[in-house]
Design a protein around this motif. Structure first.
Motif, PDB file in Angstrom:
ATOM      1  N   TYR A  31     -98.801  27.227 -15.595  1.00  0.00           N
ATOM      2  CA  TYR A  31    -100.021  27.703 -14.920  1.00  0.00           C
ATOM      3  C   TYR A  31    -100.267  26.926 -13.634  1.00  0.00           C
ATOM      4  O   TYR A  31    -100.523  27.517 -12.577  1.00  0.00           O
ATOM      5  CB  TYR A  31    -101.221  27.569 -15.852  1.00  0.00           C
ATOM      6  N   LEU A  32    -100.191  25.609 -13.676  1.00  0.00           N
ATOM      7  CA  LEU A  32    -100.497  24.802 -12.502  1.00  0.00           C
ATOM      8  C   LEU A  32     -99.549  25.111 -11.351  1.00  0.00           C
ATOM      9  O   LEU A  32     -99.981  25.358 -10.222  1.00  0.00           O
ATOM     10  CB  LEU A  32    -100.423  23.315 -12.850  1.00  0.00           C
ATOM     11  N   VAL A  33     -98.249  25.101 -11.615  1.00  0.00           N
ATOM     12  CA  VAL A  33     -97.266  25.304 -10.547  1.00  0.00           C
ATOM     13  C   VAL A  33     -97.332  26.726 -10.012  1.00  0.00           C
ATOM     14  O   VAL A  33     -97.180  26.953  -8.805  1.00  0.00           O
ATOM     15  CB  VAL A  33     -95.844  24.966 -11.039  1.00  0.00           C
ATOM     16  N   ARG A  34     -97.589  27.688 -10.887  1.00  0.00           N
ATOM     17  CA  ARG A  34     -97.636  29.083 -10.469  1.00  0.00           C
ATOM     18  C   ARG A  34     -99.013  29.489  -9.953  1.00  0.00           C
ATOM     19  O   ARG A  34     -99.198  30.629  -9.539  1.00  0.00           O
ATOM     20  CB  ARG A  34     -97.227  29.983 -11.640  1.00  0.00           C
ATOM     21  N   ALA A  35     -99.981  28.564  -9.977  1.00  0.00           N
ATOM     22  CA  ALA A  35    -101.323  28.886  -9.492  1.00  0.00           C
ATOM     23  C   ALA A  35    -101.772  27.825  -8.497  1.00  0.00           C
ATOM     24  O   ALA A  35    -101.213  27.718  -7.405  1.00  0.00           O
ATOM     25  CB  ALA A  35    -102.293  29.031 -10.676  1.00  0.00           C
ATOM     26  N   ILE A  36    -102.741  26.994  -8.847  1.00  0.00           N
ATOM     27  CA  ILE A  36    -103.424  26.143  -7.882  1.00  0.00           C
ATOM     28  C   ILE A  36    -102.516  25.101  -7.235  1.00  0.00           C
ATOM     29  O   ILE A  36    -102.636  24.812  -6.040  1.00  0.00           O
ATOM     30  CB  ILE A  36    -104.658  25.468  -8.518  1.00  0.00           C
ATOM     31  N   VAL A  37    -101.584  24.507  -7.955  1.00  0.00           N
ATOM     32  CA  VAL A  37    -100.739  23.467  -7.346  1.00  0.00           C
ATOM     33  C   VAL A  37     -99.738  24.089  -6.375  1.00  0.00           C
ATOM     34  O   VAL A  37     -99.447  23.517  -5.323  1.00  0.00           O
ATOM     35  CB  VAL A  37    -100.035  22.625  -8.424  1.00  0.00           C
ATOM     36  N   ALA A  38     -99.208  25.260  -6.715  1.00  0.00           N
ATOM     37  CA  ALA A  38     -98.402  26.061  -5.772  1.00  0.00           C
ATOM     38  C   ALA A  38     -97.272  25.273  -5.121  1.00  0.00           C
ATOM     39  O   ALA A  38     -97.080  25.334  -3.907  1.00  0.00           O
ATOM     40  CB  ALA A  38     -99.311  26.670  -4.699  1.00  0.00           C
TER      41      ALA A  38
END
Length: 285
Positions: free
Chosen positions: A31-38
Motif C-alpha cells: 500500500y505505501l509504495v503503491r500509494a503515498i510513498v510512491a
C-alpha cells in the motif's frame, strides 16, 4: 520472481483499505509504495506515456539542476545493479539515514531529512515490498553534486513510532512529510533544497521531464494556494489526477500513486494542509 507482480496485484485487490490492525508488513508495504510513498515516481523509468513497462524501480535520471544532476538508483533485487545483496538493515539505513552500505552519503532529492521520521513499522514494511520486486539489470549513473554534501544527515535514527490515526492533523503531517514527502517538492527551493522553514508548502519549483516543464503548486491555505478549493475539490485532485475544471496535474506529481490512497489518508492529508500557515506563491510564479 515472475509471480511478484501477480502477488502485488492480488494484494491490492484484496486489501484496498490499508491501515487495519490485521494487515501484514507486505500488505502495508504494498500500500505505501503503491500509494503515498510512491517510490516508483522517482525510481521507475518514465516515458512520455508514464512508467516504462517491466522496469519497476529500475532507476532513472530524476533532476538536472545547476546544483546537481541526480539519478534515482536501481532499487530492484538485482544483485549487481540493484540492492539484491543489501541486508534489511542496510536498506533501512539508506532510506532513513542516507547512508549506503559502503558508507557514502546519499544526496538530494532523496528526502532523508523527512525519511528520518518514517516509523520502524513502515520502513520495514517498505523493505518487505522491495524484496518482492522482480530484479532488473539496469546500471544507473552516479549522481553528480556541485554543492557539498553533509558528512551525515544526523545521528543514527532510534526507535520511531507510527503516529496515531486518531489525530488527523498529526497523521496528515506524517503522510505529507516522512511518508509522502509532499513538502519536499512543494516547499520553495533555496540553493537546490526545499526551504521547509520559511517557504513550507509555497511551491514555485520548476521540473523538466518528458512531459515538458511543470511548476510545483502552492499547497498552503493562501488564496494563491488551495484556499479556493473545497475539501471535495482536493479529494478529486488526489483521486483523479485532475483539477475540478478537468485540467490534468502534470508530473512529477505522483497522481498514478496517490489515487490508490484510502479516503481516510486523503482526509488526514487535507486536514494537515489546511493547518499550514498561508503563504503567498514566490514572486514570478
Amino acid at each position: 520472481m515472475r509471480a511478484a507482480p501477480v502477488l502485488i496485484a492480488l494484494l491490492l485487490s484484496v486489501y484496498p483499505f490499508a491501515g487495519s490492525a490485521s494487515e501484514t508488513p507486505l500488505e502495508r508495504g504494498t500500500y505505501l509504495v503503491r500509494a503515498i510513498v510512491a517510490c516508483g515516481n522517482c525510481h521507475t523509468p518514465q516515458g512520455p506515456d508514464g512508467p516504462v513497462a517491466g522496469q519497476e524501480l529500475a532507476g532513472q535520471l530524476v533532476i538536472d539542476f545547476p546544483e546537481f544532476t541526480a539519478y534515482a538508483p536501481n532499487i530492484t533485487s538485482d544483485p549487481v545493479s540493484g540492492i539484491g545483496n543489501w541486508t534489511d538493515e542496510q536498506i533501512i539505513a539508506a532510506i532513513r539515514e542516507g547512508i549506503r552500505p559502503d558508507g557514502t552519503i546519499i544526496g538530494p532529492p532523496m528526502p532523508i531529512d523527512l525519511y528520518r521520521g518514517m516509523s520502524d513499522e513502515d520502513v520495514r514494511a517498505i523493505v518487505a515490498y522491495l524484496r518482492t520486486v522482480a530484479p532488473v539489470r539496469n546500471e544507473v549513473p552516479k549522481s553528480v553534486y556541485r554543492i557539498p554534501l553533509p558528512p551525515s544527515w544526523g545521528p543514527p535514527v532510534g526507535t520511531v513510532a507510527t503516529p496515531s490515526r486518531e489525530d488527523k492533523v498529526a497523521y496528515g503531517a506524517y503522510l505529507a512529510g516522512p511518508l509522502g514527502h509532499c513538502v519536499e517538492c512543494h516547499s520553495t527551493f533555496v540553493n537546490g533544497v526545499p526551504d521547509t522553514k520559511g517557504h513550507l508548502g509555497a511551491g514555485g519549483n520548476r521540473f523538466e521531464g518528458p512531459w515538458g516543464i511543470s511548476v510545483s503548486a502552492n499547497i498552503t491555505p493562501h488564496a494563491d494556494g488551495i484556499g479556493h478549493y473545497s475539501d471535495a475539490d482536493l479529494r478529486t485532485i488526489f483521486k483523479t489526477g485532475a483539477r475540478p475544471d478537468g485540467t490534468p496535474i502534470m508530473p512529477p506529481m505522483g497522481t498514478a500513486y496517490y489515487r490508490n490512497m484510502t479516503d481516510a489518508d486523503i482526509d488526514a492529508l487535507i486536514a494537515y494542509l489546511r493547518s499550514l500557515p498561508p503563504l503567498p506563491s514566490p514572486a514570478g510564479d
